[in-house]
Design a protein around this motif. Structure first.
Motif, mmCIF file in Angstrom:
data_model
loop_
_atom_site.group_PDB
_atom_site.id
_atom_site.type_symbol
_atom_site.label_atom_id
_atom_site.label_comp_id
_atom_site.label_asym_id
_atom_site.label_seq_id
_atom_site.Cartn_x
_atom_site.Cartn_y
_atom_site.Cartn_z
ATOM 1 N N THR A 154 0.824 -1.215 0.000
ATOM 2 C CA THR A 154 0.000 0.000 0.000
ATOM 3 C C THR A 154 0.851 1.255 0.000
ATOM 4 O O THR A 154 0.402 2.315 -0.421
ATOM 5 N N GLY A 155 2.067 1.167 0.514
ATOM 6 C CA GLY A 155 2.933 2.335 0.595
ATOM 7 C C GLY A 155 2.682 3.202 1.810
ATOM 8 O O GLY A 155 3.318 4.240 1.986
ATOM 9 N N LEU A 156 1.762 2.800 2.682
ATOM 10 C CA LEU A 156 1.430 3.624 3.846
ATOM 11 C C LEU A 156 2.606 3.725 4.814
ATOM 12 O O LEU A 156 2.968 4.817 5.260
ATOM 13 N N ASN A 157 3.197 2.592 5.161
ATOM 14 C CA ASN A 157 4.344 2.624 6.064
ATOM 15 C C ASN A 157 5.529 3.338 5.415
ATOM 16 O O ASN A 157 6.231 4.116 6.058
ATOM 17 N N ALA A 158 5.748 3.060 4.137
ATOM 18 C CA ALA A 158 6.868 3.672 3.424
ATOM 19 C C ALA A 158 6.719 5.182 3.372
ATOM 20 O O ALA A 158 7.700 5.928 3.498
ATOM 21 N N SER A 159 5.490 5.658 3.195
ATOM 22 C CA SER A 159 5.259 7.092 3.120
ATOM 23 C C SER A 159 5.510 7.765 4.464
ATOM 24 O O SER A 159 5.954 8.914 4.522
ATOM 25 N N ALA A 160 5.240 7.062 5.542
ATOM 26 C CA ALA A 160 5.557 7.592 6.866
ATOM 27 C C ALA A 160 7.070 7.720 7.035
ATOM 28 O O ALA A 160 7.571 8.699 7.588
ATOM 29 N N LEU A 161 7.812 6.718 6.534
ATOM 30 C CA LEU A 161 9.273 6.771 6.592
ATOM 31 C C LEU A 161 9.810 7.903 5.721
ATOM 32 O O LEU A 161 10.833 8.509 6.041
ATOM 33 N N LEU A 162 9.124 8.194 4.625
ATOM 34 C CA LEU A 162 9.563 9.238 3.702
ATOM 35 C C LEU A 162 9.613 10.598 4.381
ATOM 36 O O LEU A 162 10.562 11.366 4.195
ATOM 37 N N TYR A 163 8.586 10.912 5.171
ATOM 38 C CA TYR A 163 8.553 12.202 5.864
ATOM 39 C C TYR A 163 9.764 12.350 6.776
ATOM 40 O O TYR A 163 10.420 13.394 6.806
ATOM 41 N N ARG A 164 10.091 11.302 7.484
ATOM 42 C CA ARG A 164 11.260 11.294 8.364
ATOM 43 C C ARG A 164 12.540 11.527 7.559
ATOM 44 O O ARG A 164 13.412 12.293 7.969
ATOM 45 N N PHE A 165 12.634 10.890 6.417
ATOM 46 C CA PHE A 165 13.834 11.030 5.592
ATOM 47 C C PHE A 165 13.997 12.457 5.078
ATOM 48 O O PHE A 165 15.096 13.021 5.108
ATOM 49 N N LEU A 166 12.918 13.068 4.601
ATOM 50 C CA LEU A 166 13.002 14.423 4.061
ATOM 51 C C LEU A 166 13.405 15.435 5.135
ATOM 52 O O LEU A 166 14.171 16.366 4.865
#
Length: 295
Positions: A154-166
């Motif tokens: 779904t990309g939901l968890n990955a998208s949460a990690l993305l915010y942290r990375f940015l």
């Protein structure tokens, strides 16, 4: 460095000669910030995008060195550096000197992606570098490993990690010869600790704060703007309001507004109430009622 080496071993051992690439199907989830893909390329091929890439594209060097062509200019991408390409920007890149070039990447989009990057001070395609001890590379490697373990279609968890990375790119990334937010915070650290103890002194001014670091008030304001986006005195006012809220929330609720104002560095309660209203959109008494706090 040991952490990065360990993560490289975990993520790359099984893919030392193969592309590791994950894409996501968001289904009905229309996230304002979403990860489109993430991966590792052990032998980055040459790319020529005359119309650019449709989403935001972060690309960084893991090993070797790359070269970018953008707007008629040539940019190098050695280890410890990355590029954040905005959608639709024509570009091309390839390994420098025809040697092997290993990369990490993440692509993303969403209705709030551009405004989020703007709030982080990134409003167009940027080239960033970072110090060897910055956790940017280890964070991206751990994201790849996390995505692999989660099987997150779904990309939901990955998208949460993305915010942290940015946000990590914002904190540790350096543009040109300028220092990172983290480096500015390191310079300000002694003063910030001093303010945590002495914020209640109404005599504190810009000159006093600058003296703690033995720098000029002008340079002090420059450091605060780079680290927090506000002046040194504006930071002190925010700190005093936060501390006063803590007193009302976690301290002795029997304290009067006048006493809290004095403890927060205000001689005049009316000045405190005015500053609190500008910061919180309500009076201290309304704040107490909103949180069920009774004096």
């Amino acid at each position: 460095m040991e952490q990065i080496k360990g993560l490289k071993d975990i993520v790359l051992n099984a893919h030392s000669t193969h592309l590791t690439h994950y894409m996501f199907t968001l289904s009905e989830y229309d996230l304002p910030l979403y990860m489109d893909s993430i991966g590792y390329n052990p032998d980055q091929e040459s790319i020529d995008r005359t119309k650019g890439y449709p989403n935001f594209h972060w690309l960084q060097t893991l090993e070797g060195e790359g070269e970018f062509q953008l707007n008629g200019r040539l940019y190098s991408l050695p280890p410890g550096s990355g590029s954040l390409l905005f959608p639709g920007v024509p570009h091309s890149y390839s390994a420098k000197g025809g040697k092997r070039w290993s990369t990490l990447y993440v692509t993303f989009g969403g209705s709030l992606a551009a405004s989020l990057l703007g709030s982080l001070g990134i409003r167009h395609t940027e080239w960033l570098h970072w110090n060897e001890d910055a956790p940017i590379t280890s964070q991206l490697l751990s994201m790849i490993e996390q995505v692999k373990q989660d099987d997150d279609r779904t990309g939901l968890n990955a998208s949460a990690l993305l915010y942290r990375f940015l946000t990590m790119v914002k904190i540790y990334g350096q543009k040109g010869g300028r220092s990172s937010v983290y480096q500015h915070l390191e310079k300000l650290d002694p003063l910030l600790h001093w303010l945590d103890v002495n914020y209640g002194d109404p005599e504190i001014g810009l000159t006093d704060m600058a003296a703690q670091l033995d720098i000029s008030p002008r340079y002090l304001n420059s450091l605060f703007r780079q680290a927090f986006g506000i002046t040194a005195y504006a930071y002190l006012i925010r700190l005093r309001i936060i501390k006063s809220k803590e007193m009302m929330s976690f301290g002795d609720n029997k304290r009067s507004i006048k006493e809290i104002a004095q403890l927060s560095g205000y001689r005049d309660p009316s000045h405190y109430i005015s500053a609190f209203g500008k910061a919180e959109g309500m009076t201290p008494e309304q704040f107490r009622k909103l949180h069920g706090l009774t004096p």
